[in-house]
Write a protein that holds these residues in place. Structure first.
Motif, PDB file in Angstrom:
ATOM      1  N   SER A 268     -22.458  20.542  55.419  1.00 32.55           N
ATOM      2  CA  SER A 268     -22.990  19.510  54.531  1.00 32.55           C
ATOM      3  C   SER A 268     -21.918  18.490  54.170  1.00 32.55           C
ATOM      4  O   SER A 268     -22.188  17.277  54.131  1.00 32.55           O
ATOM      5  CB  SER A 268     -23.557  20.155  53.257  1.00 32.55           C
ATOM      6  OG  SER A 268     -24.647  21.007  53.555  1.00 32.55           O
ATOM      7  N   LEU A 269     -20.709  18.940  53.919  1.00 33.20           N
ATOM      8  CA  LEU A 269     -19.620  18.010  53.605  1.00 33.20           C
ATOM      9  C   LEU A 269     -19.252  17.156  54.816  1.00 33.20           C
ATOM     10  O   LEU A 269     -18.980  15.953  54.688  1.00 33.20           O
ATOM     11  CB  LEU A 269     -18.395  18.780  53.117  1.00 33.20           C
ATOM     12  CG  LEU A 269     -18.499  19.394  51.719  1.00 33.20           C
ATOM     13  CD1 LEU A 269     -17.266  20.236  51.418  1.00 33.20           C
ATOM     14  CD2 LEU A 269     -18.664  18.306  50.653  1.00 33.20           C
ATOM     15  N   ILE A 270     -19.235  17.760  55.996  1.00 36.03           N
ATOM     16  CA  ILE A 270     -18.930  16.999  57.207  1.00 36.03           C
ATOM     17  C   ILE A 270     -19.970  15.896  57.415  1.00 36.03           C
ATOM     18  O   ILE A 270     -19.638  14.766  57.799  1.00 36.03           O
ATOM     19  CB  ILE A 270     -18.893  17.943  58.425  1.00 36.03           C
ATOM     20  CG1 ILE A 270     -17.644  18.837  58.354  1.00 36.03           C
ATOM     21  CG2 ILE A 270     -18.911  17.154  59.736  1.00 36.03           C
ATOM     22  CD1 ILE A 270     -17.631  19.942  59.406  1.00 36.03           C
ATOM     23  N   ARG A 271     -21.225  16.199  57.128  1.00 35.75           N
ATOM     24  CA  ARG A 271     -22.297  15.227  57.319  1.00 35.75           C
ATOM     25  C   ARG A 271     -22.375  14.198  56.203  1.00 35.75           C
ATOM     26  O   ARG A 271     -23.086  13.199  56.322  1.00 35.75           O
ATOM     27  CB  ARG A 271     -23.638  15.963  57.421  1.00 35.75           C
ATOM     28  CG  ARG A 271     -23.811  16.720  58.732  1.00 35.75           C
ATOM     29  CD  ARG A 271     -25.105  17.509  58.758  1.00 35.75           C
ATOM     30  NE  ARG A 271     -25.464  17.906  60.125  1.00 35.75           N
ATOM     31  CZ  ARG A 271     -26.517  18.661  60.429  1.00 35.75           C
ATOM     32  NH1 ARG A 271     -27.303  19.114  59.456  1.00 35.75           N
ATOM     33  NH2 ARG A 271     -26.775  18.964  61.681  1.00 35.75           N
ATOM     34  N   HIS A 272     -21.642  14.441  55.114  1.00 41.53           N
ATOM     35  CA  HIS A 272     -21.628  13.518  53.976  1.00 41.53           C
ATOM     36  C   HIS A 272     -20.171  13.238  53.602  1.00 41.53           C
ATOM     37  O   HIS A 272     -19.670  13.740  52.591  1.00 41.53           O
ATOM     38  CB  HIS A 272     -22.387  14.116  52.791  1.00 41.53           C
ATOM     39  CG  HIS A 272     -23.835  14.376  53.069  1.00 41.53           C
ATOM     40  ND1 HIS A 272     -24.279  15.513  53.707  1.00 41.53           N
ATOM     41  CD2 HIS A 272     -24.947  13.631  52.798  1.00 41.53           C
ATOM     42  CE1 HIS A 272     -25.599  15.464  53.812  1.00 41.53           C
ATOM     43  NE2 HIS A 272     -26.017  14.335  53.278  1.00 41.53           N
ATOM     44  N   PRO A 273     -19.488  12.440  54.413  1.00 41.76           N
ATOM     45  CA  PRO A 273     -18.049  12.216  54.180  1.00 41.76           C
ATOM     46  C   PRO A 273     -17.741  11.612  52.818  1.00 41.76           C
ATOM     47  O   PRO A 273     -16.666  11.855  52.258  1.00 41.76           O
ATOM     48  CB  PRO A 273     -17.649  11.273  55.318  1.00 41.76           C
ATOM     49  CG  PRO A 273     -18.926  10.702  55.845  1.00 41.76           C
ATOM     50  CD  PRO A 273     -19.974  11.738  55.612  1.00 41.76           C
ATOM     51  N   GLY A 274     -18.679  10.837  52.256  1.00 43.68           N
ATOM     52  CA  GLY A 274     -18.453  10.300  50.920  1.00 43.68           C
ATOM     53  C   GLY A 274     -18.362  11.399  49.879  1.00 43.68           C
ATOM     54  O   GLY A 274     -17.513  11.344  48.967  1.00 43.68           O
ATOM     55  N   GLU A 275     -19.217  12.415  50.002  1.00 42.98           N
ATOM     56  CA  GLU A 275     -19.163  13.540  49.066  1.00 42.98           C
ATOM     57  C   GLU A 275     -17.939  14.411  49.311  1.00 42.98           C
ATOM     58  O   GLU A 275     -17.374  14.972  48.367  1.00 42.98           O
ATOM     59  CB  GLU A 275     -20.446  14.368  49.180  1.00 42.98           C
ATOM     60  CG  GLU A 275     -21.702  13.649  48.698  1.00 42.98           C
ATOM     61  CD  GLU A 275     -21.592  13.221  47.254  1.00 42.98           C
ATOM     62  OE1 GLU A 275     -21.679  14.075  46.356  1.00 42.98           O
ATOM     63  OE2 GLU A 275     -21.408  11.996  47.026  1.00 42.98           O
ATOM     64  N   LEU A 276     -17.518  14.512  50.564  1.00 41.51           N
ATOM     65  CA  LEU A 276     -16.283  15.240  50.866  1.00 41.51           C
ATOM     66  C   LEU A 276     -15.097  14.557  50.195  1.00 41.51           C
ATOM     67  O   LEU A 276     -14.263  15.215  49.548  1.00 41.51           O
ATOM     68  CB  LEU A 276     -16.079  15.310  52.383  1.00 41.51           C
ATOM     69  CG  LEU A 276     -14.754  15.899  52.874  1.00 41.51           C
ATOM     70  CD1 LEU A 276     -14.555  17.316  52.355  1.00 41.51           C
ATOM     71  CD2 LEU A 276     -14.710  15.894  54.404  1.00 41.51           C
ATOM     72  N   ALA A 277     -15.028  13.236  50.311  1.00 43.33           N
ATOM     73  CA  ALA A 277     -13.931  12.493  49.681  1.00 43.33           C
ATOM     74  C   ALA A 277     -14.000  12.615  48.159  1.00 43.33           C
ATOM     75  O   ALA A 277     -12.970  12.755  47.483  1.00 43.33           O
ATOM     76  CB  ALA A 277     -13.995  11.030  50.106  1.00 43.33           C
ATOM     77  N   ARG A 278     -15.186  12.567  47.636  1.00 39.24           N
ATOM     78  CA  ARG A 278     -15.370  12.693  46.177  1.00 39.24           C
ATOM     79  C   ARG A 278     -14.894  14.044  45.679  1.00 39.24           C
ATOM     80  O   ARG A 278     -14.193  14.132  44.655  1.00 39.24           O
ATOM     81  CB  ARG A 278     -16.850  12.491  45.863  1.00 39.24           C
ATOM     82  CG  ARG A 278     -17.224  12.570  44.410  1.00 39.24           C
ATOM     83  CD  ARG A 278     -18.738  12.475  44.286  1.00 39.24           C
ATOM     84  NE  ARG A 278     -19.182  12.633  42.908  1.00 39.24           N
ATOM     85  CZ  ARG A 278     -20.435  12.873  42.554  1.00 39.24           C
ATOM     86  NH1 ARG A 278     -21.381  12.974  43.493  1.00 39.24           N
ATOM     87  NH2 ARG A 278     -20.761  13.011  41.276  1.00 39.24           N
ATOM     88  N   LEU A 279     -15.237  15.104  46.392  1.00 39.54           N
ATOM     89  CA  LEU A 279     -14.830  16.448  45.990  1.00 39.54           C
ATOM     90  C   LEU A 279     -13.330  16.637  46.151  1.00 39.54           C
ATOM     91  O   LEU A 279     -12.675  17.257  45.300  1.00 39.54           O
ATOM     92  CB  LEU A 279     -15.597  17.476  46.824  1.00 39.54           C
ATOM     93  CG  LEU A 279     -15.418  18.949  46.471  1.00 39.54           C
ATOM     94  CD1 LEU A 279     -15.764  19.220  45.009  1.00 39.54           C
ATOM     95  CD2 LEU A 279     -16.264  19.824  47.380  1.00 39.54           C
ATOM     96  N   ALA A 280     -12.770  16.104  47.235  1.00 39.94           N
ATOM     97  CA  ALA A 280     -11.328  16.219  47.443  1.00 39.94           C
ATOM     98  C   ALA A 280     -10.549  15.497  46.355  1.00 39.94           C
ATOM     99  O   ALA A 280      -9.477  15.956  45.924  1.00 39.94           O
ATOM    100  CB  ALA A 280     -10.959  15.657  48.814  1.00 39.94           C
ATOM    101  N   ALA A 281     -11.098  14.378  45.868  1.00 43.35           N
ATOM    102  CA  ALA A 281     -10.416  13.602  44.835  1.00 43.35           C
ATOM    103  C   ALA A 281     -10.556  14.215  43.453  1.00 43.35           C
ATOM    104  O   ALA A 281      -9.751  13.954  42.558  1.00 43.35           O
ATOM    105  CB  ALA A 281     -10.965  12.174  44.825  1.00 43.35           C
ATOM    106  N   ASP A 282     -11.580  15.047  43.270  1.00 40.95           N
ATOM    107  CA  ASP A 282     -11.842  15.636  41.954  1.00 40.95           C
ATOM    108  C   ASP A 282     -12.232  17.100  42.096  1.00 40.95           C
ATOM    109  O   ASP A 282     -13.406  17.461  42.097  1.00 40.95           O
ATOM    110  CB  ASP A 282     -12.961  14.859  41.247  1.00 40.95           C
ATOM    111  CG  ASP A 282     -13.196  15.347  39.819  1.00 40.95           C
ATOM    112  OD1 ASP A 282     -12.464  16.255  39.361  1.00 40.95           O
ATOM    113  OD2 ASP A 282     -14.123  14.815  39.162  1.00 40.95           O
ATOM    114  N   PRO A 283     -11.235  17.987  42.225  1.00 35.60           N
ATOM    115  CA  PRO A 283     -11.525  19.421  42.408  1.00 35.60           C
ATOM    116  C   PRO A 283     -12.275  20.055  41.243  1.00 35.60           C
ATOM    117  O   PRO A 283     -12.811  21.165  41.395  1.00 35.60           O
ATOM    118  CB  PRO A 283     -10.126  20.040  42.557  1.00 35.60           C
ATOM    119  CG  PRO A 283      -9.239  18.913  42.985  1.00 35.60           C
ATOM    120  CD  PRO A 283      -9.798  17.700  42.316  1.00 35.60           C
TER     121      PRO A 283
END
Length: 415
Positions: A268-283
């Motif tokens: 799901s994160l791979i398919r939604h790179p914006g959400e991956l970046a969001r999660l990486a920026a805010d653990p």
């Protein structure tokens, strides 16, 4: 109803017939159009063969907590499918699993096994789980910047954890993987070939577990099997058959859901790179992200109940001794419960829906699964700034009850 190759899994509304199985074209890749059509056209749906399906969140959660719906089946009906057939070895084993029985036996089993999954005990496992996740990733990346998320992390991590809890030696993990795969296939089908394979696996893993239990009876250690034996010796504990069956259940359930949480969430994160970046920026979003992965791609897709008495649901009368299936994947995408349900939102604060069930059969190990998933995602995010799939199309398990990937090979870019 028959379908030509390439037809959608859901047929036109006029036919009133829906395909809710792994063999329907396109179903494995994306079952959600089927669920949405079912929910809008026939939310309380009687399928050919006599099984009822529920697709609305409120209906599914109500049935899971309603005493008119029970887990134990009428005589002659298989615990999983709801169809009548001669009992098999796997049916007899499943009939002793705590997830398939009702009070008072369920209450007694849950009390005994629950000692391993208290909040304090689960929290105490965090350091070991994170160390295991880091060790698995270290080993997976020794040869370069590619690895398989399922084979190298999502599968072995929960197996390591639940095996430690039960006291299963690490050298036996490979056998457990083979047995588990065969059990999982049989749990979703009434096909003679898969049932025969599942029967053989049930017999083999039961024999293995019986031997391990006997070893702990002779020489107790600091594990759940030894604790359960001690409880059984002091009063109305578990019979040998119950102990074997429920230790097998804990091994199977203790890794299958968590494996699919980690695998499905990573995809799901791979398919939604914006959400991956969001999660990486805010653990700090990890907790809500894990709940969202469980909602968005539910590892368990459906669970059945039997009607103890006649029940009216959605304006339709369901007779006593009917098999009613709650579609978790549909309930968790219900727009009446979740705004914009087909959108992945790692900051969504709506809980995990019905991913772990509701009521007295709510998953005993849900805290452990959530903890393992969160720590696995933390390990991935801290190591990698990008994950890229190596296959254009993921390979899903051929199973309509369990939603999980066969494999997920990725290339990574490290921080």
């Amino acid at each position: 109803m028959t379908e030509e190759a390439g037809e959608p899994a859901v047929s036109p509304a006029a036919s009133g017939c829906f395909r809710l199985d792994a063999e329907a074209p396109g179903y494995l890749d994306d079952p959600y159009p089927v669920f949405h059509a079912l929910r809008s056209q026939s939310p309380v749906y009687l399928a050919p063969g006599g099984v009822w399906y529920l697709s609305r969140f409120d209906d599914v959660t109500a049935v899971l907590s309603d005493g008119r719906f029970v887990r134990q089946s009428p005589a002659g009906a298989a615990p999983i499918s709801g169809h009548s057939r001669a009992p098999t070895a796997i049916d007899r084993m499943l009939s002793r699993w705590m997830v398939f029985i009702d009070p008072p036996a369920h209450t007694r089993l849950r009390r005994l096994v629950g000692q391993a999954f208290t909040p304090q005990r689960v929290a105490g496992l965090a350091a070991d789980i994170r160390a295991s996740a880091d060790g698995l990733l270290d080993s997976a990346l020794e040869g370069g910047d590619t690895f398989d998320v399922i084979a190298d992390l999502a599968y072995p991590l929960p197996v390591i954890v639940v095996s430690r809890i039960l006291g299963v030696p690490r050298e036996d993990h490979a056998c457990l993987k083979a047995w588990s795969a065969r059990l999982t296939g049989a749990l979703d089908t009434g096909e003679p070939e898969q049932l025969a394979t599942g029967d053989a696996a049930a017999a083999e893993i039961s024999d293995y577990m019986a031997g391990l239990i006997e070893a702990r009876r002779r020489t107790p250690t600091d594990d759940l099997i030894s604790a359960l034996l001690a409880d059984s010796a002091g009063g109305p504990g578990l019979s040998d058959e119950e102990l074997v069956a429920n230790c097998v259940f804990l091994l199977w359930a203790g890794h299958e859901t968590t494996k699919n949480l980690i695998g499905n969430g990573t995809l799901s994160l791979i398919r939604h790179p914006g959400e991956l970046a969001r999660l990486a920026a805010d653990p700090t979003l990890l907790e809500s992200a894990v709940d969202e992965f469980l909602r968005y791609e539910s590892p368990i897709q459906k669970i059945g109940r039997w009607t103890r008495v006649p029940v009216t649901l959605g304006g339709l009368e369901i007779s006593a001794d009917s098999y009613v299936v709650g579609l978790f994947g549909a309930a968790n995408r219900d727009p009446a419960r979740f705004a914009d349900p087909d959108r992945l939102d790692v900051g969504r604060r709506a809980g995990h829906g019905v991913a772990f069930g509701k009521g007295i059969h709510h998953c005993l190990g849900y805290r452990l699964a959530v903890l393992e998933g969160g720590l696995a995602f933390a390990a991935l995010l801290e190591r990698f700034r990008a994950l890229e799939p190596r296959d254009a199309m993921p390979r899903w398990q051929t199973n309509s009850s369990i939603r999980g990937l066969e494999s997920l090979p990725v290339s990574v870019r490290r921080h």
